[in-house]
Scaffold this motif. Structure first.
Motif, PDB file in Angstrom:
ATOM      1  N   HIS A  29      43.733  44.206  39.882  1.00  0.00           N
ATOM      2  CA  HIS A  29      42.747  43.133  39.994  1.00  0.00           C
ATOM      3  C   HIS A  29      42.017  43.219  41.328  1.00  0.00           C
ATOM      4  CE1 HIS A  29      41.870  38.603  40.465  1.00  0.00           C
ATOM      5  NE2 HIS A  29      40.990  39.111  39.626  1.00  0.00           N
ATOM      6  N   ILE A  30      40.702  43.074  41.274  1.00  0.00           N
ATOM      7  CA  ILE A  30      39.878  42.963  42.488  1.00  0.00           C
ATOM      8  C   ILE A  30      39.582  41.481  42.656  1.00  0.00           C
ATOM      9  CG2 ILE A  30      37.594  43.387  43.459  1.00  0.00           C
ATOM     10  CD1 ILE A  30      38.798  45.986  43.451  1.00  0.00           C
ATOM     11  N   ASP A  31      40.009  40.920  43.775  1.00  0.00           N
ATOM     12  CA  ASP A  31      39.715  39.505  44.001  1.00  0.00           C
ATOM     13  C   ASP A  31      39.182  39.321  45.414  1.00  0.00           C
ATOM     14  OD1 ASP A  31      42.037  39.971  45.396  1.00  0.00           O
ATOM     15  OD2 ASP A  31      43.146  38.307  44.555  1.00  0.00           O
ATOM     16  N   GLY A  32      38.907  38.101  45.753  1.00  0.00           N
ATOM     17  CA  GLY A  32      38.330  37.808  47.056  1.00  0.00           C
ATOM     18  C   GLY A  32      36.832  38.033  47.045  1.00  0.00           C
ATOM     19  N   ASP A  33      36.268  38.179  48.221  1.00  0.00           N
ATOM     20  CA  ASP A  33      34.835  38.395  48.359  1.00  0.00           C
ATOM     21  C   ASP A  33      34.443  39.705  47.678  1.00  0.00           C
ATOM     22  OD1 ASP A  33      32.184  37.815  49.787  1.00  0.00           O
ATOM     23  OD2 ASP A  33      32.675  39.855  50.481  1.00  0.00           O
ATOM     24  N   LEU A  34      33.493  39.648  46.748  1.00  0.00           N
ATOM     25  CA  LEU A  34      33.124  40.811  45.945  1.00  0.00           C
ATOM     26  C   LEU A  34      32.609  41.953  46.820  1.00  0.00           C
ATOM     27  CD1 LEU A  34      32.905  41.989  43.099  1.00  0.00           C
ATOM     28  CD2 LEU A  34      30.633  40.963  42.935  1.00  0.00           C
ATOM     29  N   ARG A  35      31.705  41.671  47.736  1.00  0.00           N
ATOM     30  CA  ARG A  35      31.142  42.723  48.596  1.00  0.00           C
ATOM     31  C   ARG A  35      32.257  43.418  49.393  1.00  0.00           C
ATOM     32  NH1 ARG A  35      26.043  43.374  50.802  1.00  0.00           N
ATOM     33  NH2 ARG A  35      25.507  41.212  50.334  1.00  0.00           N
ATOM     34  N   THR A  36      33.092  42.638  50.037  1.00  0.00           N
ATOM     35  CA  THR A  36      34.166  43.188  50.866  1.00  0.00           C
ATOM     36  C   THR A  36      35.164  43.971  50.029  1.00  0.00           C
ATOM     37  OG1 THR A  36      33.916  41.343  52.393  1.00  0.00           O
ATOM     38  CG2 THR A  36      35.985  42.584  52.501  1.00  0.00           C
ATOM     39  N   SER A  37      35.567  43.428  48.900  1.00  0.00           N
ATOM     40  CA  SER A  37      36.572  44.075  48.053  1.00  0.00           C
ATOM     41  C   SER A  37      36.077  45.399  47.487  1.00  0.00           C
ATOM     42  CB  SER A  37      36.983  43.148  46.914  1.00  0.00           C
ATOM     43  OG  SER A  37      37.574  41.986  47.414  1.00  0.00           O
ATOM     44  N   VAL A  38      34.840  45.422  47.000  1.00  0.00           N
ATOM     45  CA  VAL A  38      34.308  46.658  46.414  1.00  0.00           C
ATOM     46  C   VAL A  38      34.023  47.686  47.508  1.00  0.00           C
ATOM     47  CG1 VAL A  38      32.409  47.675  45.087  1.00  0.00           C
ATOM     48  CG2 VAL A  38      33.485  45.549  44.315  1.00  0.00           C
ATOM     49  N   LEU A  93      28.514  43.333  35.746  1.00  0.00           N
ATOM     50  CA  LEU A  93      29.042  43.593  37.079  1.00  0.00           C
ATOM     51  C   LEU A  93      28.088  44.480  37.870  1.00  0.00           C
ATOM     52  CD1 LEU A  93      31.262  43.286  39.178  1.00  0.00           C
ATOM     53  CD2 LEU A  93      32.483  45.183  38.051  1.00  0.00           C
ATOM     54  N   ALA A  94      27.453  45.446  37.206  1.00  0.00           N
ATOM     55  CA  ALA A  94      26.492  46.316  37.890  1.00  0.00           C
ATOM     56  C   ALA A  94      25.347  45.506  38.477  1.00  0.00           C
ATOM     57  CB  ALA A  94      25.951  47.372  36.932  1.00  0.00           C
ATOM     58  N   THR A  95      24.878  44.505  37.752  1.00  0.00           N
ATOM     59  CA  THR A  95      23.801  43.660  38.282  1.00  0.00           C
ATOM     60  C   THR A  95      24.250  42.986  39.569  1.00  0.00           C
ATOM     61  OG1 THR A  95      22.924  43.270  36.064  1.00  0.00           O
ATOM     62  CG2 THR A  95      22.265  41.715  37.769  1.00  0.00           C
ATOM     63  N   GLU A  96      25.455  42.441  39.561  1.00  0.00           N
ATOM     64  CA  GLU A  96      25.965  41.759  40.763  1.00  0.00           C
ATOM     65  C   GLU A  96      26.152  42.736  41.920  1.00  0.00           C
ATOM     66  OE1 GLU A  96      26.090  38.488  41.141  1.00  0.00           O
ATOM     67  OE2 GLU A  96      25.253  38.475  39.119  1.00  0.00           O
ATOM     68  N   LEU A  97      26.692  43.911  41.632  1.00  0.00           N
ATOM     69  CA  LEU A  97      26.931  44.884  42.703  1.00  0.00           C
ATOM     70  C   LEU A  97      25.633  45.492  43.217  1.00  0.00           C
ATOM     71  CD1 LEU A  97      30.172  46.578  41.380  1.00  0.00           C
ATOM     72  CD2 LEU A  97      29.936  44.779  43.116  1.00  0.00           C
ATOM     73  N   SER A 119      37.492  39.919  38.126  1.00  0.00           N
ATOM     74  CA  SER A 119      37.576  38.754  37.242  1.00  0.00           C
ATOM     75  C   SER A 119      37.916  37.514  38.052  1.00  0.00           C
ATOM     76  CB  SER A 119      38.653  38.960  36.176  1.00  0.00           C
ATOM     77  OG  SER A 119      38.777  37.802  35.371  1.00  0.00           O
ATOM     78  N   SER A 120      37.256  36.432  37.704  1.00  0.00           N
ATOM     79  CA  SER A 120      37.593  35.149  38.323  1.00  0.00           C
ATOM     80  C   SER A 120      38.441  34.297  37.388  1.00  0.00           C
ATOM     81  CB  SER A 120      36.314  34.392  38.697  1.00  0.00           C
ATOM     82  OG  SER A 120      35.550  34.130  37.534  1.00  0.00           O
ATOM     83  N   THR A 121      38.663  34.786  36.158  1.00  0.00           N
ATOM     84  CA  THR A 121      39.400  33.994  35.169  1.00  0.00           C
ATOM     85  C   THR A 121      40.718  34.618  34.742  1.00  0.00           C
ATOM     86  OG1 THR A 121      38.211  35.051  33.346  1.00  0.00           O
ATOM     87  CG2 THR A 121      37.265  33.005  34.242  1.00  0.00           C
ATOM     88  N   ARG A 122      40.953  35.842  35.132  1.00  0.00           N
ATOM     89  CA  ARG A 122      42.181  36.528  34.730  1.00  0.00           C
ATOM     90  C   ARG A 122      42.703  37.306  35.932  1.00  0.00           C
ATOM     91  NH1 ARG A 122      42.742  40.985  29.777  1.00  0.00           N
ATOM     92  NH2 ARG A 122      44.841  41.639  30.345  1.00  0.00           N
ATOM     93  N   THR A 123      44.024  37.292  36.113  1.00  0.00           N
ATOM     94  CA  THR A 123      44.611  38.019  37.241  1.00  0.00           C
ATOM     95  C   THR A 123      45.645  39.053  36.807  1.00  0.00           C
ATOM     96  OG1 THR A 123      46.278  36.292  37.554  1.00  0.00           O
ATOM     97  CG2 THR A 123      44.251  36.124  38.867  1.00  0.00           C
ATOM     98  N   ASP A 124      46.111  38.977  35.575  1.00  0.00           N
ATOM     99  CA  ASP A 124      47.134  39.892  35.085  1.00  0.00           C
ATOM    100  C   ASP A 124      46.474  40.968  34.223  1.00  0.00           C
ATOM    101  OD1 ASP A 124      49.732  40.887  34.499  1.00  0.00           O
ATOM    102  OD2 ASP A 124      49.628  39.870  32.555  1.00  0.00           O
ATOM    103  N   PHE A 125      46.625  42.230  34.636  1.00  0.00           N
ATOM    104  CA  PHE A 125      46.027  43.352  33.926  1.00  0.00           C
ATOM    105  C   PHE A 125      47.113  44.405  33.674  1.00  0.00           C
ATOM    106  CE2 PHE A 125      42.719  41.185  36.255  1.00  0.00           C
ATOM    107  CZ  PHE A 125      41.770  40.996  35.262  1.00  0.00           C
ATOM    108  N   PRO A 126      47.834  44.282  32.556  1.00  0.00           N
ATOM    109  CA  PRO A 126      49.022  45.099  32.326  1.00  0.00           C
ATOM    110  C   PRO A 126      48.777  46.555  31.927  1.00  0.00           C
ATOM    111  CG  PRO A 126      48.652  43.642  30.475  1.00  0.00           C
ATOM    112  CD  PRO A 126      47.634  43.280  31.517  1.00  0.00           C
ATOM    113  N   TRP A 127      47.574  46.917  31.552  1.00  0.00           N
ATOM    114  CA  TRP A 127      47.303  48.302  31.167  1.00  0.00           C
ATOM    115  C   TRP A 127      47.656  49.213  32.337  1.00  0.00           C
ATOM    116  CZ3 TRP A 127      41.644  50.046  29.759  1.00  0.00           C
ATOM    117  CH2 TRP A 127      41.665  51.357  29.250  1.00  0.00           C
TER     118      TRP A 127
END
Length: 185
Positions: free
Chosen positions: A98-107, A125-129, A85-93
């Motif tokens: 959170h995956i942030d930074g460069d998408l290719r590198t992070s994934v 997200l599948a399209t982007e990946l 996500s580029s708009t949310r950073t808190d994921f309490p579940w």
């Protein structure tokens, strides 16, 4: 290194609206097995928020659900969940990160750190990946329905055709077909 497997419900006309698939014990058992086989879940923010709004309550027993749904929810609660996500950073579940930074590198880093593999369950997200050449396998549950609307699989398009090798195709009693493909490289 683990594989990144894209798995989603899809109708015959490519619709990936979660409300268009057949939701029965057999389809839930299919996705529970996939989740059991993988080491982590990967979603985009929209999918995460849809899942977060329902499944934790089912896992806690606050929402009445059939045994197959409760089993899925409990296992999902325990599973590591990664969110792009580029708009949310808190994921309490529970167990969400959170995956942030460069998408290719992070994934790629997530794949490298997850030998049992990562199960991707978000269409956009599948399209982007896939554009980044990161998806290794596809596990589609193709439902015998024509939705006549979207969102559709790869609605955003790809730069080229993906050649896939059929690993298995298994019909379910409800008429859906579980398709397993591996990316030809």
């Amino acid at each position: 290194m683990g594989l990144l497997t894209f798995s989603i419900n899809v109708t015959l006309d490519g619709c990936i609206d979660h409300q268009e698939g057949i939701a029965d014990d057999e389809t839930h058992a299919f996705f529970t097995r996939l989740m059991d086989e993988g080491g982590a879940m990967l979603w985009g923010r929209i999918t995460y928020e849809m899942m977060e709004s329902y499944w934790p309550a089912v896992a806690r027993g606050e929402v009445e659900a059939p045994p197959a749904l409760h089993e899925w929810a409990v296992k999902l609660e325990a599973k590591p969940k990664y969110v792009v996500s580029s708009t949310r950073t808190d994921f309490p579940w529970t167990n969400s990160r959170h995956i942030d930074g460069d998408l290719r590198t992070s994934v790629q880093r997530l794949k490298d750190a997850t030998p049992a593999g990562v199960l991707l369950g978000s269409g956009k997200l599948a399209t982007e990946l896939d554009r980044l050449d990161l998806i290794d396998e596809y596990r589609f549950l193709v439902h015998p329905r024509i939705a006549g609307h979207g969102p559709t699989l790869y609605q955003g398009g790809l730069s080229g055709t993906r050649r896939l090798e059929l690993i298995s195709a298994r019909p379910l009693r409800n008429g859906a077909v579980a398709m397993h493909y591996r990316r030809e490289r």
